[in-house]
Design a protein around this motif. Sequence first.
Motif, PDB file in Angstrom:
ATOM      1  N   VAL A 108     -12.598 -36.152 -57.353  1.00  0.00           N
ATOM      2  CA  VAL A 108     -12.826 -37.570 -57.638  1.00  0.00           C
ATOM      3  C   VAL A 108     -14.171 -37.699 -58.342  1.00  0.00           C
ATOM      4  CG1 VAL A 108     -13.055 -39.891 -56.684  1.00  0.00           C
ATOM      5  CG2 VAL A 108     -11.539 -38.212 -55.567  1.00  0.00           C
ATOM      6  N   LEU A 109     -14.165 -38.237 -59.559  1.00  0.00           N
ATOM      7  CA  LEU A 109     -15.400 -38.397 -60.333  1.00  0.00           C
ATOM      8  C   LEU A 109     -16.001 -39.775 -60.070  1.00  0.00           C
ATOM      9  CD1 LEU A 109     -14.272 -36.864 -63.762  1.00  0.00           C
ATOM     10  CD2 LEU A 109     -15.188 -35.704 -61.738  1.00  0.00           C
ATOM     11  N   VAL A 110     -17.276 -39.780 -59.736  1.00  0.00           N
ATOM     12  CA  VAL A 110     -17.990 -41.015 -59.386  1.00  0.00           C
ATOM     13  C   VAL A 110     -19.296 -41.037 -60.170  1.00  0.00           C
ATOM     14  CG1 VAL A 110     -18.967 -42.366 -57.484  1.00  0.00           C
ATOM     15  CG2 VAL A 110     -17.015 -40.844 -57.058  1.00  0.00           C
ATOM     16  N   SER A 111     -19.793 -42.204 -60.507  1.00  0.00           N
ATOM     17  CA  SER A 111     -21.060 -42.273 -61.240  1.00  0.00           C
ATOM     18  C   SER A 111     -22.228 -41.923 -60.317  1.00  0.00           C
ATOM     19  CB  SER A 111     -21.272 -43.674 -61.824  1.00  0.00           C
ATOM     20  OG  SER A 111     -21.826 -44.549 -60.850  1.00  0.00           O
ATOM     21  N   SER A 112     -23.383 -41.719 -60.915  1.00  0.00           N
ATOM     22  CA  SER A 112     -24.583 -41.366 -60.146  1.00  0.00           C
ATOM     23  C   SER A 112     -25.301 -42.598 -59.592  1.00  0.00           C
ATOM     24  CB  SER A 112     -25.550 -40.570 -61.032  1.00  0.00           C
ATOM     25  OG  SER A 112     -25.905 -41.325 -62.184  1.00  0.00           O
ATOM     26  N   TYR A 158     -22.709 -38.447 -62.814  1.00  0.00           N
ATOM     27  CA  TYR A 158     -22.441 -38.932 -64.171  1.00  0.00           C
ATOM     28  C   TYR A 158     -22.965 -40.355 -64.392  1.00  0.00           C
ATOM     29  CZ  TYR A 158     -18.984 -35.267 -63.273  1.00  0.00           C
ATOM     30  OH  TYR A 158     -18.369 -34.103 -62.904  1.00  0.00           O
ATOM     31  N   GLU A 159     -23.298 -40.654 -65.640  1.00  0.00           N
ATOM     32  CA  GLU A 159     -23.689 -42.023 -65.988  1.00  0.00           C
ATOM     33  C   GLU A 159     -22.472 -42.932 -65.881  1.00  0.00           C
ATOM     34  OE1 GLU A 159     -26.334 -42.997 -69.304  1.00  0.00           O
ATOM     35  OE2 GLU A 159     -26.434 -40.843 -69.694  1.00  0.00           O
ATOM     36  N   ALA A 160     -22.685 -44.138 -65.376  1.00  0.00           N
ATOM     37  CA  ALA A 160     -21.575 -45.071 -65.153  1.00  0.00           C
ATOM     38  C   ALA A 160     -20.794 -45.371 -66.433  1.00  0.00           C
ATOM     39  CB  ALA A 160     -22.113 -46.366 -64.548  1.00  0.00           C
ATOM     40  N   LYS A 161     -21.500 -45.425 -67.559  1.00  0.00           N
ATOM     41  CA  LYS A 161     -20.841 -45.792 -68.813  1.00  0.00           C
ATOM     42  C   LYS A 161     -19.918 -44.693 -69.342  1.00  0.00           C
ATOM     43  CE  LYS A 161     -24.843 -44.440 -71.637  1.00  0.00           C
ATOM     44  NZ  LYS A 161     -25.894 -44.944 -72.551  1.00  0.00           N
ATOM     45  N   GLN A 196     -14.448 -42.756 -70.352  1.00  0.00           N
ATOM     46  CA  GLN A 196     -14.088 -41.655 -71.239  1.00  0.00           C
ATOM     47  C   GLN A 196     -13.496 -40.496 -70.445  1.00  0.00           C
ATOM     48  OE1 GLN A 196     -14.408 -42.142 -74.633  1.00  0.00           O
ATOM     49  NE2 GLN A 196     -13.034 -40.365 -74.627  1.00  0.00           N
ATOM     50  N   PHE A 197     -14.035 -40.246 -69.258  1.00  0.00           N
ATOM     51  CA  PHE A 197     -13.473 -39.204 -68.399  1.00  0.00           C
ATOM     52  C   PHE A 197     -12.020 -39.538 -68.057  1.00  0.00           C
ATOM     53  CE2 PHE A 197     -17.967 -38.307 -66.598  1.00  0.00           C
ATOM     54  CZ  PHE A 197     -18.237 -37.449 -67.653  1.00  0.00           C
ATOM     55  N   GLU A 246      -9.836 -36.257 -67.150  1.00  0.00           N
ATOM     56  CA  GLU A 246     -10.708 -35.358 -66.394  1.00  0.00           C
ATOM     57  C   GLU A 246     -10.720 -35.773 -64.928  1.00  0.00           C
ATOM     58  OE1 GLU A 246     -14.500 -34.375 -68.181  1.00  0.00           O
ATOM     59  OE2 GLU A 246     -13.824 -35.194 -70.098  1.00  0.00           O
ATOM     60  N   GLY A 247     -10.703 -34.794 -64.046  1.00  0.00           N
ATOM     61  CA  GLY A 247     -10.640 -35.085 -62.624  1.00  0.00           C
ATOM     62  C   GLY A 247      -9.258 -35.587 -62.244  1.00  0.00           C
ATOM     63  N   ASP A 248      -9.034 -35.708 -60.940  1.00  0.00           N
ATOM     64  CA  ASP A 248      -7.747 -36.237 -60.459  1.00  0.00           C
ATOM     65  C   ASP A 248      -7.813 -37.756 -60.325  1.00  0.00           C
ATOM     66  OD1 ASP A 248      -6.186 -33.689 -59.837  1.00  0.00           O
ATOM     67  OD2 ASP A 248      -8.084 -33.339 -58.778  1.00  0.00           O
ATOM     68  N   ALA A 249      -9.016 -38.272 -60.163  1.00  0.00           N
ATOM     69  CA  ALA A 249      -9.230 -39.718 -60.088  1.00  0.00           C
ATOM     70  C   ALA A 249     -10.652 -40.008 -60.549  1.00  0.00           C
ATOM     71  CB  ALA A 249      -9.021 -40.224 -58.668  1.00  0.00           C
ATOM     72  N   VAL A 250     -10.834 -41.173 -61.139  1.00  0.00           N
ATOM     73  CA  VAL A 250     -12.150 -41.567 -61.646  1.00  0.00           C
ATOM     74  C   VAL A 250     -12.471 -42.962 -61.124  1.00  0.00           C
ATOM     75  CG1 VAL A 250     -13.574 -41.926 -63.691  1.00  0.00           C
ATOM     76  CG2 VAL A 250     -11.722 -40.247 -63.760  1.00  0.00           C
ATOM     77  N   VAL A 251     -13.676 -43.138 -60.608  1.00  0.00           N
ATOM     78  CA  VAL A 251     -14.112 -44.452 -60.121  1.00  0.00           C
ATOM     79  C   VAL A 251     -14.878 -45.146 -61.239  1.00  0.00           C
ATOM     80  CG1 VAL A 251     -15.409 -45.700 -58.370  1.00  0.00           C
ATOM     81  CG2 VAL A 251     -14.250 -43.561 -57.773  1.00  0.00           C
ATOM     82  N   ILE A 252     -14.421 -46.353 -61.594  1.00  0.00           N
ATOM     83  CA  ILE A 252     -15.010 -47.060 -62.741  1.00  0.00           C
ATOM     84  C   ILE A 252     -15.419 -48.479 -62.353  1.00  0.00           C
ATOM     85  CG2 ILE A 252     -14.649 -47.786 -65.137  1.00  0.00           C
ATOM     86  CD1 ILE A 252     -12.402 -45.729 -65.344  1.00  0.00           C
TER      87      ILE A 252
END
Length: 272
Positions: A132-136, A183-186, A190-191, A196-202
């Motif tokens: 799970v990709l999350v911003s910093s 990662y930067e929120a912005k 694009q991910f 990229e990843g199985d899930a992305v938090v936006i």
Amino acid sequence: MNKKITGIFAIAAAALLLVGCGKASSANKETTITVGASSVPHAEILKHVQPQLKKEGVNLKVKVFQDYVMPNKALANKELDANYFQHIPFLDNWNKKNNGSLISAGAVHLEPIGVYSKKVKNIKDLKNGATVLVSSNVADYGRVLTIFKDAGLITLKKGTKISTATFDDIKTNKKNLHFKHTYEAKLMTQFYKNSEGDAVVINANYAVQAGLNPVKDAIVLEKSSSPYANIVAVRKDNKNKPAIKKLMKALQSKSTQSWIKDKYKGGVLPVK
């Protein structure tokens, strides 16, 4: 003698007229305020209330920022009169890290943070060991953890305070999910588009800006009861300025709140 008296009255009348004009000019004088904002939806909402404020003698200038770093610095340095891009936990975290004293002038809307995926349709269907990709953005960690907790995928340590929670506060992780949060929120949209990843938090503002519809495209959205409403931040020395009060009245008016609801179709929610 009569001519002299007449002249004196004429001079007096002219003086009164000038004083009256001066008062009228002063009363009609326009006040300019500059507000820093993220482009979507904050700047759009500010531009929506510009005509209303213009009628009330406030010239609202909107300065758009593309990151979450500079708006608070610019406000603290008096380059702005206010900014509009963040929620209270983010502001508290910034004040703590920067020895700042910025405060909230009031809440305007909620941008429900969401989980997006091109691999599953339901958050509960994430596979064991999924990434799970999350911003910093540390201030959003509690929001992310709440979503996964409510889905029954994780539990949190006893006594964890959501507003200051981090991924170290996870007690049990049912599916051994890997949360990557550097990662930067912005960059998150694009991910997602690159699968990229199985899930992305936006964050909703970046989702909307990228052409996504949070209500339709997210596999799960933050609940509307979330305490992470976006606020207008100001310095303590200008919170009570008439122009700031007029700004908040316009942003929190029923007409503006209805406009937010209609325009963003649930991707941005008016405060309650």
